[in-house]
Design a protein around this motif. Structure first.
Motif, PDB file in Angstrom:
ATOM      1  N   ALA A   1     -42.392 -11.218  26.843  1.00 18.20           N
ATOM      2  CA  ALA A   1     -43.173 -12.384  26.405  1.00 18.20           C
ATOM      3  C   ALA A   1     -43.937 -12.096  25.114  1.00 18.20           C
ATOM      4  O   ALA A   1     -44.377 -10.977  24.874  1.00 18.20           O
ATOM      5  N   HIS A   2     -44.074 -13.117  24.286  1.00 14.15           N
ATOM      6  CA  HIS A   2     -44.876 -13.065  23.058  1.00 14.15           C
ATOM      7  C   HIS A   2     -44.268 -12.139  22.008  1.00 14.15           C
ATOM      8  O   HIS A   2     -44.943 -11.792  21.031  1.00 14.15           O
ATOM      9  N   SER A   3     -43.045 -11.722  22.179  1.00 16.26           N
ATOM     10  CA  SER A   3     -42.414 -10.878  21.160  1.00 16.26           C
ATOM     11  C   SER A   3     -41.791 -11.749  20.077  1.00 16.26           C
ATOM     12  O   SER A   3     -41.425 -12.899  20.319  1.00 16.26           O
ATOM     13  N   ILE A   4     -41.673 -11.161  18.874  1.00 14.70           N
ATOM     14  CA  ILE A   4     -41.022 -11.863  17.765  1.00 14.70           C
ATOM     15  C   ILE A   4     -39.886 -10.996  17.238  1.00 14.70           C
ATOM     16  O   ILE A   4     -40.098  -9.835  16.871  1.00 14.70           O
ATOM     17  N   ILE A   5     -38.704 -11.578  17.217  1.00 16.71           N
ATOM     18  CA  ILE A   5     -37.552 -10.929  16.584  1.00 16.71           C
ATOM     19  C   ILE A   5     -37.350 -11.692  15.279  1.00 16.71           C
ATOM     20  O   ILE A   5     -36.984 -12.869  15.295  1.00 16.71           O
ATOM     21  N   PHE A   6     -37.586 -11.057  14.150  1.00 12.57           N
ATOM     22  CA  PHE A   6     -37.573 -11.771  12.878  1.00 12.57           C
ATOM     23  C   PHE A   6     -36.128 -12.048  12.405  1.00 12.57           C
ATOM     24  O   PHE A   6     -35.163 -11.467  12.913  1.00 12.57           O
ATOM     25  N   ALA A   7     -36.045 -12.881  11.407  1.00 15.00           N
ATOM     26  CA  ALA A   7     -34.747 -13.318  10.881  1.00 15.00           C
ATOM     27  C   ALA A   7     -33.839 -12.127  10.585  1.00 15.00           C
ATOM     28  O   ALA A   7     -34.270 -11.124  10.007  1.00 15.00           O
ATOM     29  N   ASN A   8     -32.594 -12.252  10.973  1.00 15.21           N
ATOM     30  CA  ASN A   8     -31.546 -11.280  10.636  1.00 15.21           C
ATOM     31  C   ASN A   8     -31.769  -9.895  11.239  1.00 15.21           C
ATOM     32  O   ASN A   8     -31.161  -8.916  10.785  1.00 15.21           O
ATOM     33  N   ALA A   9     -32.621  -9.777  12.255  1.00 20.10           N
ATOM     34  CA  ALA A   9     -32.689  -8.533  13.015  1.00 20.10           C
ATOM     35  C   ALA A   9     -31.562  -8.521  14.048  1.00 20.10           C
ATOM     36  O   ALA A   9     -31.034  -9.570  14.421  1.00 20.10           O
ATOM     37  N   THR A  10     -31.201  -7.319  14.507  1.00 20.84           N
ATOM     38  CA  THR A  10     -30.105  -7.169  15.463  1.00 20.84           C
ATOM     39  C   THR A  10     -30.583  -6.355  16.657  1.00 20.84           C
ATOM     40  O   THR A  10     -31.032  -5.218  16.489  1.00 20.84           O
ATOM     41  N   VAL A  11     -30.494  -6.936  17.846  1.00 24.14           N
ATOM     42  CA  VAL A  11     -30.901  -6.255  19.086  1.00 24.14           C
ATOM     43  C   VAL A  11     -29.654  -6.180  19.973  1.00 24.14           C
ATOM     44  O   VAL A  11     -29.199  -7.198  20.499  1.00 24.14           O
ATOM     45  N   HIS A  12     -29.097  -4.978  20.107  1.00 26.32           N
ATOM     46  CA  HIS A  12     -27.817  -4.872  20.810  1.00 26.32           C
ATOM     47  C   HIS A  12     -27.981  -4.930  22.321  1.00 26.32           C
ATOM     48  O   HIS A  12     -29.098  -4.852  22.847  1.00 26.32           O
ATOM     49  N   HIS A  13     -26.854  -5.013  22.991  1.00 23.49           N
ATOM     50  CA  HIS A  13     -26.790  -5.204  24.439  1.00 23.49           C
ATOM     51  C   HIS A  13     -27.617  -4.158  25.184  1.00 23.49           C
ATOM     52  O   HIS A  13     -27.624  -2.979  24.832  1.00 23.49           O
ATOM     53  N   GLY A  14     -28.287  -4.617  26.187  1.00 16.94           N
ATOM     54  CA  GLY A  14     -28.999  -3.705  27.077  1.00 16.94           C
ATOM     55  C   GLY A  14     -30.361  -3.265  26.599  1.00 16.94           C
ATOM     56  O   GLY A  14     -31.087  -2.588  27.336  1.00 16.94           O
ATOM     57  N   THR A  15     -30.731  -3.585  25.365  1.00 12.71           N
ATOM     58  CA  THR A  15     -32.065  -3.217  24.872  1.00 12.71           C
ATOM     59  C   THR A  15     -33.121  -3.972  25.682  1.00 12.71           C
ATOM     60  O   THR A  15     -32.969  -5.161  25.960  1.00 12.71           O
ATOM     61  N   ARG A  16     -34.182  -3.255  26.053  1.00  9.74           N
ATOM     62  CA  ARG A  16     -35.278  -3.883  26.807  1.00  9.74           C
ATOM     63  C   ARG A  16     -36.570  -3.660  26.045  1.00  9.74           C
ATOM     64  O   ARG A  16     -36.828  -2.536  25.593  1.00  9.74           O
ATOM     65  N   MET A  17     -37.356  -4.687  25.927  1.00  2.73           N
ATOM     66  CA  MET A  17     -38.662  -4.478  25.304  1.00  2.73           C
ATOM     67  C   MET A  17     -39.741  -5.201  26.079  1.00  2.73           C
ATOM     68  O   MET A  17     -39.492  -6.206  26.747  1.00  2.73           O
ATOM     69  N   GLY A  18     -40.965  -4.648  25.997  1.00  2.00           N
ATOM     70  CA  GLY A  18     -42.094  -5.217  26.702  1.00  2.00           C
ATOM     71  C   GLY A  18     -42.651  -6.435  25.979  1.00  2.00           C
ATOM     72  O   GLY A  18     -41.965  -7.088  25.198  1.00  2.00           O
ATOM     73  N   LYS A  19     -43.911  -6.706  26.242  1.00  2.00           N
ATOM     74  CA  LYS A  19     -44.567  -7.877  25.680  1.00  2.00           C
ATOM     75  C   LYS A  19     -45.140  -7.569  24.298  1.00  2.00           C
ATOM     76  O   LYS A  19     -45.465  -6.437  23.987  1.00  2.00           O
ATOM     77  N   HIS A  20     -45.290  -8.638  23.502  1.00  2.00           N
ATOM     78  CA  HIS A  20     -45.976  -8.550  22.210  1.00  2.00           C
ATOM     79  C   HIS A  20     -45.314  -7.544  21.274  1.00  2.00           C
ATOM     80  O   HIS A  20     -45.995  -6.858  20.507  1.00  2.00           O
ATOM     81  N   CYS A  21     -44.010  -7.422  21.337  1.00  2.00           N
ATOM     82  CA  CYS A  21     -43.309  -6.562  20.369  1.00  2.00           C
ATOM     83  C   CYS A  21     -42.955  -7.348  19.113  1.00  2.00           C
ATOM     84  O   CYS A  21     -42.775  -8.575  19.159  1.00  2.00           O
ATOM     85  N   LEU A  22     -42.842  -6.641  17.999  1.00  2.00           N
ATOM     86  CA  LEU A  22     -42.385  -7.224  16.739  1.00  2.00           C
ATOM     87  C   LEU A  22     -41.168  -6.427  16.272  1.00  2.00           C
ATOM     88  O   LEU A  22     -41.244  -5.202  16.169  1.00  2.00           O
ATOM     89  N   VAL A  23     -40.081  -7.115  15.998  1.00  2.00           N
ATOM     90  CA  VAL A  23     -38.892  -6.452  15.448  1.00  2.00           C
ATOM     91  C   VAL A  23     -38.604  -7.136  14.116  1.00  2.00           C
ATOM     92  O   VAL A  23     -38.177  -8.295  14.086  1.00  2.00           O
ATOM     93  N   HIS A  24     -38.880  -6.426  13.031  1.00  2.00           N
ATOM     94  CA  HIS A  24     -38.811  -7.069  11.716  1.00  2.00           C
ATOM     95  C   HIS A  24     -37.364  -7.245  11.230  1.00  2.00           C
ATOM     96  O   HIS A  24     -36.427  -6.655  11.779  1.00  2.00           O
ATOM     97  N   SER A  25     -37.244  -8.028  10.201  1.00  2.00           N
ATOM     98  CA  SER A  25     -35.927  -8.404   9.672  1.00  2.00           C
ATOM     99  C   SER A  25     -35.094  -7.177   9.332  1.00  2.00           C
ATOM    100  O   SER A  25     -35.603  -6.202   8.770  1.00  2.00           O
ATOM    101  N   GLY A  26     -33.827  -7.250   9.625  1.00  2.00           N
ATOM    102  CA  GLY A  26     -32.913  -6.177   9.265  1.00  2.00           C
ATOM    103  C   GLY A  26     -32.973  -4.973  10.175  1.00  2.00           C
ATOM    104  O   GLY A  26     -32.143  -4.067  10.056  1.00  2.00           O
TER     105      GLY A  26
END
Lengths: 339, 339, 339
Positions: A149-174
């Motif tokens: 919850a509350h996480s942001i995956i920014f434009a053009n980021a790639t999160v492959h299969h099976g990746t798990r992340m908690g709350k309030h994460c930020l994954v920046h572009s690229g």
């Protein structure tokens, strides 16, 4: 959006000195601040700027209250209070909840109704996108990935299969989470790829910088602890483990299966070899190279100081003779002792 | 999917000792393995783990057969056999063949009927996508690019016009093949861009890591040989040539027009200057800097070992006096000789 | 497209010696050039190649005219003239103007009628795309971003909200402009994110390499001057300022709030610490580390020269004793003086 100074004092549990009805709209540096601005002071280098400051309020420590005549919020940690107030005054732009018609969302993916899935985002089967998440334009979320919850995956980021992340994460572009680890077995001249079967797991409040890569584990996972902050263009290899609240500046590289403790800091472009163990509270200056375990909290460095190239070259050539020089000195010392 | 141990022995040409009907479903480390798992042993450090191992089978060398009482496959290269068996037991997820309706495929592109083109992939004019290829979501394939059979272009990778690759290549997410080389002519203060007219050519079985960049040549191509493995965040400049089966760990950078031999290995963050020639079978330790040709196979290094910052600083300051120290020692030696 | 040699001479203001009607179609190296090709000569290393060259014309300096019997264009800067002529002979492929039907363009964005918006490109609210711009497939242009005329945003590049760029800029694939700067305040073990409220501003004729990241400012902007050329995989942190016509090769990293002058050059993998000031016309060799202000134009270096690993290790171990060696030499010199 404006707040009364008293509202901020109450919400962030700070002592207010001055006008509680001062209207605060935004943050600004001591030099630039004017009416409606709140600023902070924590470094004696900026004493003059503080005294000349015309902000509507300044956040400072109890010890420094005497330095400023205007409205103040008194904090045990002015910089942290400033950060929290800045988040309140300047919330991120929030796209509307819902799935953009150009997004491709698999029928088996679970998308919370409060999440926002942007243009051309792709969400694969069995992925799970939590409450208030934002998945940016062109971002890719692989099969079974879990975005807390509350996480942001920014434009053009790639999160492959099976990746798990908690709350309030930020994954920046690229950024790329869960690409294959770099594992190959040599067979004569040839390299045979070793399937990378683990996943990537991020705790809560993790930030992954632009174009940073975190590879999936070979067997078992690559694990990034709570509150870890990774800047841009960092490489985290397969099966690395990073303890809570460790931070790394841009350009660091951590080789496979290395375990890093909690609350460590890495300045820019630090490199760490594979299969090492680094204890809690170890700190590395810029461009350090770590080739052995670090068992004791402290500050570590390596590298050569900058010099004019002509002078540097003379000294650099002598580096190749250092062991010889050492032996010559030892010989001279022996002779000197004899006398 | 499970196999009989005898099936694996036959397919990979390994001697079986023990129960040929043991059922093998997956790979696992010696420590974690249990029924249905196959593991491997090749390092005496793991001798205890081997002896305590409860895998359904272990791959090991003839010399080590005495160390394990359970089912075994005997291999001249246990790690390589393990890699191949792991590939069989854990095949990659294969998306269905065909072109996703959200993909944009130019009418003149040739897409093999067995290839899979994912959501929002873009295939430009005259591109050629071979048999069993996968082009991931949001990946871009430029005009006239050729993707050899069985290659995978992962989500959000970019393959620019004219790039050619052989069979069984992997291009990980965020990688960019065929961007402009960095070529500019200086004219007074200004830089004039030099059109980059060459292409990028990859051999067979090449792997390109996440967010790695391989620039197109200026005149003539940038060429990556068969079986080359590049990890993440590597930069390969215009007109570099890399020989077959060379491998580079993350963060390496190779400057323009340098030629690298076959079977070289580069640990992480190695830098190589432009216009150099590096022979076959040269090996570089992490963070080495290569400023001259390497004409002899061997292992090469540069850099400074990590130390506590306070101690490092004292020594680092002395580096700037190294040439002076050298001269003082020479003087002392001369005086000593006179006596 | 072919041109008469006289046309090129006139357009680029070069003196023509030889046949004005020679037909020129493309550029080529001295070694490869044949009929229809134009080449250039500026380095005595290539004297033999020049004399054997069968190009339809060669660009060279007045001093070198005697070295070549064929058609020539005489230039005060042959390499720069070559670059300009190459641009004319080999214009970039231009996609048709207009917005591809798969692109997502906000109704409030301004797209010049001559601009080309490719497949799956995303243009957010209030963005402004100038005349003759190209926005590549899958590229993202955030809210209010301004892309100056004749700029190209390549496939899968990301330009976040508020980024402004001048005319004739190039943003290569995978580059990320305007991601959050890396700013956090420490509060006990925890890091509190500091909102990054500034933008990124690029001048005219700026080139940003593939997978390079330029972060937005914290307060105030990150500013890249006119004619700056950044190669691939470079990191520019928040609030960095780079002067006009400075160029950086791949893998450089510039930490926050550092100000770099004009006409500087950075070879590959240079690192610069935060809050520094580097003057105009400073030049850094590959892998240099800059930890202090540079106040004087010149060439600067740091680092250790490559050696065979066995020899390097012996010397590297001695580095840790350098301060001790220094003191021993001082002692020996004192004793020697006494005698």
């Amino acid at each position: 959006m404006a707040y009364l100074l008293s509202e901020l004092a109450e919400e962030f549990n700070l002592q207010l000195v001055g006008n509680p009805d001062a209207s605060i709209e935004r943050v600004a540096g001591l030099d630039q601040a004017g009416p409606g601005d709140i600023s902070f002071y924590s470094n004696t280098r900026h004493k003059n700027a503080l005294q000349a400051c015309s902000a509507s309020a300044v956040i400072l420590s109890e010890d420094d209250t005497g330095l400023y005549a205007g409205n103040k919020l008194i904090s045990g940690n002015p910089y942290a209070s400033y950060a929290r107030i800045a988040q309140k005054l300047h919330p991120r732009h929030r796209p509307a909840a819902g799935i953009h018609p150009t997004a491709s969302v698999d029928a088996t993916a679970r998308i919370d109704a409060t999440a926002s899935i942007a243009q051309n985002a792709v969400i694969e089967a069995d992925a799970d996108i939590g409450a208030n998440c934002q998945v940016g334009a062109g971002a890719y979320i692989g099969r079974g990935a879990i975005i807390g919850a509350h996480s942001i995956i920014f434009a053009n980021a790639t999160v492959h299969h099976g990746t798990r992340m908690g709350k309030h994460c930020l994954v920046h572009s690229g950024a790329v989470l869960g690409a294959d680890g770099f594992g190959h077995a040599r067979d004569a001249a040839e390299w045979i790829f070793i399937p990378q079967l683990g996943d990537v797991e991020l705790g809560n409040d993790v930030s992954i910088g632009a174009n940073t890569t975190v590879d999936r584990g070979t067997l078992g996972d690559t694990v990034i602890g709570d509150g870890v902050k990774l800047d841009n263009l960092i490489h985290i290899a397969h099966n690395v483990q990073i303890g809570d609240h460790t931070a790394m500046a841009a350009g660091c590289g951590i080789a496979g299966s290395t375990t890093i403790g909690s609350r460590c800091t890495f300045a820019g472009q630090v490199g760490v070899a594979d299969n090492l163990v680094i204890c809690d509270d170890a700190h590395f200056t810029g461009r350090a190279v770590v080739l052995k375990n670090i068992n004791r909290a402290g500050v570590y460095s390596s590298g050569i100081l900058l010099d004019e190239t002509t002078k540097w070259r003379r000294n650099a050539l002598r580096f190749g003779q250092l062991d010889t020089l050492y032996k010559q000195i030892r010989q001279l010392l022996k002779e000197s002792d004899k006398k």
